[in-house]
Design an enzyme around this catalytic site. Structure first.
Site, PDB file in Angstrom:
ATOM      1  N   TYR A  42       0.779  -1.041  -0.023  1.00  0.00           N
ATOM      2  CA  TYR A  42       0.096   0.110  -0.035  1.00  0.00           C
ATOM      3  C   TYR A  42       0.803   1.310  -0.120  1.00  0.00           C
ATOM      4  O   TYR A  42       1.500   1.532   1.082  1.00  0.00           O
ATOM      5  CB  TYR A  42      -0.711  -0.082   1.159  1.00  0.00           C
ATOM      6  CG  TYR A  42      -2.032   0.816   1.277  1.00  0.00           C
ATOM      7  CD1 TYR A  42      -2.296   2.014   0.498  1.00  0.00           C
ATOM      8  CD2 TYR A  42      -3.004   0.763   2.281  1.00  0.00           C
ATOM      9  CE1 TYR A  42      -3.511   2.733   0.601  1.00  0.00           C
ATOM     10  CE2 TYR A  42      -4.130   1.747   2.350  1.00  0.00           C
ATOM     11  CZ  TYR A  42      -4.091   2.645   1.578  1.00  0.00           C
ATOM     12  OH  TYR A  42      -5.227   3.692   1.415  1.00  0.00           O
TER      13      TYR A  42
ATOM     14  N   ASN B  99      -7.389   0.990   7.550  1.00  0.00           N
ATOM     15  CA  ASN B  99      -6.724   2.403   8.240  1.00  0.00           C
ATOM     16  C   ASN B  99      -5.641   2.048   8.946  1.00  0.00           C
ATOM     17  O   ASN B  99      -5.524   0.796   9.122  1.00  0.00           O
ATOM     18  CB  ASN B  99      -7.859   3.069   8.990  1.00  0.00           C
ATOM     19  CG  ASN B  99      -8.841   3.779   8.188  1.00  0.00           C
ATOM     20  OD1 ASN B  99     -10.054   3.537   8.596  1.00  0.00           O
ATOM     21  ND2 ASN B  99      -8.644   4.769   7.417  1.00  0.00           N
TER      22      ASN B  99
ATOM     23  N   ASN C 226     -14.409   1.569  -0.908  1.00  0.00           N
ATOM     24  CA  ASN C 226     -14.555   1.636   0.691  1.00  0.00           C
ATOM     25  C   ASN C 226     -15.381   2.921   1.001  1.00  0.00           C
ATOM     26  O   ASN C 226     -15.547   3.137   2.066  1.00  0.00           O
ATOM     27  CB  ASN C 226     -13.198   1.428   1.394  1.00  0.00           C
ATOM     28  CG  ASN C 226     -12.541   2.399   1.166  1.00  0.00           C
ATOM     29  OD1 ASN C 226     -11.539   2.061   0.227  1.00  0.00           O
ATOM     30  ND2 ASN C 226     -12.394   3.326   1.926  1.00  0.00           N
TER      31      ASN C 226
ATOM     32  N   GLU D 123      -9.946   2.265  -7.814  1.00  0.00           N
ATOM     33  CA  GLU D 123     -10.919   2.209  -6.490  1.00  0.00           C
ATOM     34  C   GLU D 123     -11.290   3.514  -6.218  1.00  0.00           C
ATOM     35  O   GLU D 123     -10.326   4.444  -6.173  1.00  0.00           O
ATOM     36  CB  GLU D 123      -9.664   1.664  -5.269  1.00  0.00           C
ATOM     37  CG  GLU D 123     -10.346   1.763  -4.084  1.00  0.00           C
ATOM     38  CD  GLU D 123      -9.387   1.178  -2.827  1.00  0.00           C
ATOM     39  OE1 GLU D 123      -8.610   0.533  -3.304  1.00  0.00           O
ATOM     40  OE2 GLU D 123      -9.522   1.642  -1.778  1.00  0.00           O
TER      41      GLU D 123
ATOM     42  N   ASP E 121      -6.183   4.627  -5.904  1.00  0.00           N
ATOM     43  CA  ASP E 121      -7.313   5.014  -4.969  1.00  0.00           C
ATOM     44  C   ASP E 121      -7.142   6.442  -4.689  1.00  0.00           C
ATOM     45  O   ASP E 121      -6.552   6.829  -3.629  1.00  0.00           O
ATOM     46  CB  ASP E 121      -7.107   3.911  -3.779  1.00  0.00           C
ATOM     47  CG  ASP E 121      -8.372   4.545  -2.877  1.00  0.00           C
ATOM     48  OD1 ASP E 121      -9.296   5.236  -3.022  1.00  0.00           O
ATOM     49  OD2 ASP E 121      -8.339   4.009  -1.647  1.00  0.00           O
ATOM     50  N   PRO E 122      -7.937   7.294  -5.645  1.00  0.00           N
ATOM     51  CA  PRO E 122      -7.983   8.706  -5.343  1.00  0.00           C
ATOM     52  C   PRO E 122      -8.972   9.054  -4.357  1.00  0.00           C
ATOM     53  O   PRO E 122      -8.965  10.406  -3.699  1.00  0.00           O
ATOM     54  CB  PRO E 122      -8.340   9.270  -6.561  1.00  0.00           C
ATOM     55  CG  PRO E 122      -8.306   8.394  -7.718  1.00  0.00           C
ATOM     56  CD  PRO E 122      -8.331   7.035  -6.781  1.00  0.00           C
ATOM     57  N   ASN E 123      -9.676   8.129  -3.425  1.00  0.00           N
ATOM     58  CA  ASN E 123     -10.510   8.499  -2.274  1.00  0.00           C
ATOM     59  C   ASN E 123     -11.733   9.334  -3.109  1.00  0.00           C
ATOM     60  O   ASN E 123     -11.935  10.254  -2.070  1.00  0.00           O
ATOM     61  CB  ASN E 123      -9.822   9.107  -1.109  1.00  0.00           C
ATOM     62  CG  ASN E 123      -9.537   7.885  -0.345  1.00  0.00           C
ATOM     63  OD1 ASN E 123      -8.191   7.799  -0.118  1.00  0.00           O
ATOM     64  ND2 ASN E 123     -10.486   6.902   0.101  1.00  0.00           N
TER      65      ASN E 123
ATOM     66  N   HIS F  11     -10.490  -3.344   3.016  1.00  0.00           N
ATOM     67  CA  HIS F  11      -9.888  -1.984   3.248  1.00  0.00           C
ATOM     68  C   HIS F  11      -9.088  -1.725   4.579  1.00  0.00           C
ATOM     69  O   HIS F  11      -9.587  -2.751   5.410  1.00  0.00           O
ATOM     70  CB  HIS F  11     -11.275  -1.040   3.375  1.00  0.00           C
ATOM     71  CG  HIS F  11     -10.799   0.288   4.002  1.00  0.00           C
ATOM     72  ND1 HIS F  11     -11.231   0.691   5.338  1.00  0.00           N
ATOM     73  CD2 HIS F  11     -10.213   1.308   3.487  1.00  0.00           C
ATOM     74  CE1 HIS F  11     -11.103   2.030   5.637  1.00  0.00           C
ATOM     75  NE2 HIS F  11     -10.381   2.245   4.480  1.00  0.00           N
TER      76      HIS F  11
ATOM     77  N   LYS G 214      -2.041   5.044  -3.061  1.00  0.00           N
ATOM     78  CA  LYS G 214      -3.101   5.977  -2.458  1.00  0.00           C
ATOM     79  C   LYS G 214      -2.923   7.064  -3.321  1.00  0.00           C
ATOM     80  O   LYS G 214      -1.885   8.002  -3.418  1.00  0.00           O
ATOM     81  CB  LYS G 214      -2.939   6.302  -1.160  1.00  0.00           C
ATOM     82  CG  LYS G 214      -3.558   7.354  -0.676  1.00  0.00           C
ATOM     83  CD  LYS G 214      -5.030   7.244  -0.489  1.00  0.00           C
ATOM     84  CE  LYS G 214      -5.467   6.043   0.048  1.00  0.00           C
ATOM     85  NZ  LYS G 214      -6.993   5.633   0.195  1.00  0.00           N
TER      86      LYS G 214
ATOM     87  N   ASP H 198     -14.488  -4.059   5.555  1.00  0.00           N
ATOM     88  CA  ASP H 198     -13.727  -3.383   6.757  1.00  0.00           C
ATOM     89  C   ASP H 198     -14.349  -3.992   7.952  1.00  0.00           C
ATOM     90  O   ASP H 198     -15.667  -3.399   8.347  1.00  0.00           O
ATOM     91  CB  ASP H 198     -13.285  -2.097   6.890  1.00  0.00           C
ATOM     92  CG  ASP H 198     -12.555  -1.729   7.793  1.00  0.00           C
ATOM     93  OD1 ASP H 198     -12.551  -2.363   8.843  1.00  0.00           O
ATOM     94  OD2 ASP H 198     -11.915  -0.552   7.582  1.00  0.00           O
TER      95      ASP H 198
ATOM     96  N   LYS I 288      -1.105  -1.074  -4.384  1.00  0.00           N
ATOM     97  CA  LYS I 288      -1.927  -0.173  -4.498  1.00  0.00           C
ATOM     98  C   LYS I 288      -1.218   1.286  -4.406  1.00  0.00           C
ATOM     99  O   LYS I 288      -0.370   1.243  -3.235  1.00  0.00           O
ATOM    100  CB  LYS I 288      -3.147  -0.360  -3.353  1.00  0.00           C
ATOM    101  CG  LYS I 288      -3.973   0.719  -3.022  1.00  0.00           C
ATOM    102  CD  LYS I 288      -4.990   0.514  -1.923  1.00  0.00           C
ATOM    103  CE  LYS I 288      -5.664   1.669  -1.327  1.00  0.00           C
ATOM    104  NZ  LYS I 288      -6.908   1.301  -0.781  1.00  0.00           N
TER     105      LYS I 288
HETATM  106  O1  GKR Z   1      -4.906   6.564   5.679  1.00  0.00           O
HETATM  107  O2  GKR Z   1      -4.771   8.094   4.263  1.00  0.00           O
HETATM  108  C1  GKR Z   1      -5.076   7.040   4.545  1.00  0.00           C
HETATM  109  C2  GKR Z   1      -5.984   6.311   3.612  1.00  0.00           C
HETATM  110  O3  GKR Z   1      -6.701   7.162   2.619  1.00  0.00           O
HETATM  111  C3  GKR Z   1      -7.402   5.802   4.525  1.00  0.00           C
HETATM  112  O4  GKR Z   1      -7.920   6.881   5.263  1.00  0.00           O
HETATM  113  C4  GKR Z   1      -8.382   5.135   3.521  1.00  0.00           C
HETATM  114  O5  GKR Z   1      -9.531   5.109   4.359  1.00  0.00           O
HETATM  115  O6  GKR Z   1      -6.831   3.505   3.372  1.00  0.00           O
HETATM  116  C5  GKR Z   1      -8.360   3.885   3.080  1.00  0.00           C
HETATM  117  C6  GKR Z   1      -8.786   3.832   1.759  1.00  0.00           C
HETATM  118  O7  GKR Z   1      -8.594   2.758   1.066  1.00  0.00           O
HETATM  119  O8  GKR Z   1      -9.556   4.438   1.171  1.00  0.00           O
HETATM  120 MG    MG Z   2     -10.116   3.155  -0.545  1.00  0.00          MG
END
Ligand code: GKR
Ligand code: MG
Length: 424
Positions: free
Chosen positions: A147, A322, A269, A246, A221-223, A320, A193, A293, A191
């Site tokens: 990750y 944290n 997620n 993602e 994963d751009p959230n 997922h 982020k 999760d 993955k």
């Molecule tokens: O820890 O910055 C982070 C992640 O962005 C986390 O808060 C996310 O909940 O890992 C997570 C995700 O897959 O979206």
């Molecule tokens: Mg995610």
């Protein structure tokens, strides 16, 4: 068997300056460590959110659970529901990526925290691994992914020396981060982020990873920080590099439209976080993979139910994460071992936590060939190190953070930083 003691200990451990869609990680991540002791001398363990709203409920529950039978999980759920109805928590501001702070998840979070400890207690009293309380293991090695995060070299006004990972902003630095993680843990999928820097740059980093690790499966994963238009444009640039895409764009409707136009498998997620959203997602065909999760899906048994729903509707399932320590890692591993349709390597932040900050005896758990192993040891297979617990509790007391807030932390670097969703 009856519960005679419940102890919830909030802890803080060092967390690197990792960038994400909200801002940046604070220097310490918060968790709670739960011990549930039975009248015949067994202790079940749990790990959950340590943010103030979640902690307040867990602490209220300490007394209420005394006298319960650890096998009666339905009574546990009723008890938790009664207390949650009494202590209505406020959602913490600026913590969009910390599900522990979402008021709507209060019941499932709190139930999960204690369900794991109750299941651990059941298993220990029967001298069986916890997975046997979930129907038994279908695999003993559970795969996780590397990750990766964009990150700064050190925290602003850092309370401790810089971590060993160094800065990761450029393509070369991200590839180097992946190499260190893979050399060390043997991960077979990666993955990244995203949602933190310019999308074009983040996509170039994925392409650099593809060149450097052609055999590895890749995800970004751009959230939800990319608009639909940006997500469509990036999908073209990504050009078939991905195992799955993602949470590029926010909302069930946005994800549905993105899938309709690209045909790409979308994972989440963020838009499917409970069974009601699951139902709406199926109706809209928003996502093809759900990242479970147990911490907010309502425990290990509800995670199994979610996996069964995914099988019913032809969706993939994975996990997922944290920031967390080993008790959570083992809880994830035991439930993942029991899920027949675990279709992708699970996420974990575990490599980001420091060697000297684990609360279980023996220090950090090994990840070998990208996998965490479960053994025949009773329960979760880990024992609490009370000295370490005390040390991390002291750190909680002194660190001054009481609820995760990546926005506020980014404002220390950039005072004009505001939450804009989606930013790109
Ligand atoms: O820890 O910055 C982070 C992640 O962005 C986390 O808060 C996310 O909940 O890992 C997570 C995700 O897959 O979206
Ligand atoms: Mg995610």
């Amino acid at each position: 068997m009856k519960v005679v003691r419940v102890t919830v200990t909030p802890i803080a451990f060092r967390d690197p300056p990792l960038l994400n869609a909200s801002g940046i990680h604070e220097p310490y991540a918060l968790r709670s460590i739960i011990e549930v002791e039975s009248d015949n001398g067994y202790v079940g363990l749990g790990e959950s959110y340590g943010d103030a709203p979640a902690l307040a409920i867990q602490q209220q529950l300490q007394q209420e659970l005394i006298g319960l039978d650890p096998f009666k999980l339905n009574i546990l759920r009723e008890t938790v529901a009664r207390v949650v109805a009494r202590v209505t928590p406020a959602s913490a501001a600026g913590a969009e990526l910390a599900p522990g702070s979402h008021a709507s998840k209060a019941l499932s979070n709190a139930y999960s925290a204690f369900e794991v400890a109750f299941l651990d207690l059941q298993a220990r009293s029967l001298n069986r691994p916890l997975v046997d309380m979930l129907g038994g293991a279908l695999r003993t090695e559970v795969p996780f992914s590397a990750y990766l995060f964009f990150k700064y070299a050190e925290h602003i006004d850092s309370p401790y020396p810089p971590d060993a990972w160094g800065e990761a902003i450029s393509e070369e630095q991200i590839v180097a981060q992946a190499k260190s993680m893979i050399d060390r843990y043997g991960f077979k999928s990666i993955k990244l982020k995203a949602g933190a820097l310019e999308p074009e740059h983040e996509v170039s980093c994925v392409k650099a990873l593809k060149r450097a690790f052609p055999q590895h499966q890749l995800r970004i994963d751009p959230n939800g920080n990319w608009s639909l238009a940006t997500s469509l444009r990036m999908a073209k640039l990504l050009d078939g590099c991905l195992e799955y895409y993602e949470d590029p764009t926010p909302g069930l409707e946005g994800m549905s439209e993105l899938h309709r136009q690209t045909g790409l498998p979308l994972a989440t997620n963020m838009v499917v976080t409970d069974f009601d959203e699951f139902r709406r997602s199926v109706a809209l065909n928003s996502v093809q993979i759900v990242l479970a999760d147990h911490h907010y899906w309502g425990g290990l048994r509800d995670t199994q139910t979610l996996a069964a729903m995914c099988a019913t509707f032809g969706l993939g399932v994975s996990m997922h994460s944290n920031s967390h320590l080993g008790i959570s890692l083992m809880a994830m591993t035991h439930v993942a071992a029991s899920v027949p349709n675990l279709s992708y390597a699970c996420d974990t932040h575990y490599p980001w936590q420091e060697e000297d900050e684990e609360v279980i005896k023996g220090g950090k758990l090994p990840i070998v060939d990208g996998c965490v192993r479960i053994t025949e040891a009773p329960g979760l297979g880990v024992e609490l190190d009370h000295e370490q617990l005390g040390k991390l509790h002291e750190q909680f007391l002194s660190c001054g953070i009481r609820a995760r807030n990546d926005v506020r932390q980014m404002q220390r670097y950039r005072p004009d930083w505001e939450t804009v969703k989606p930013r790109y």
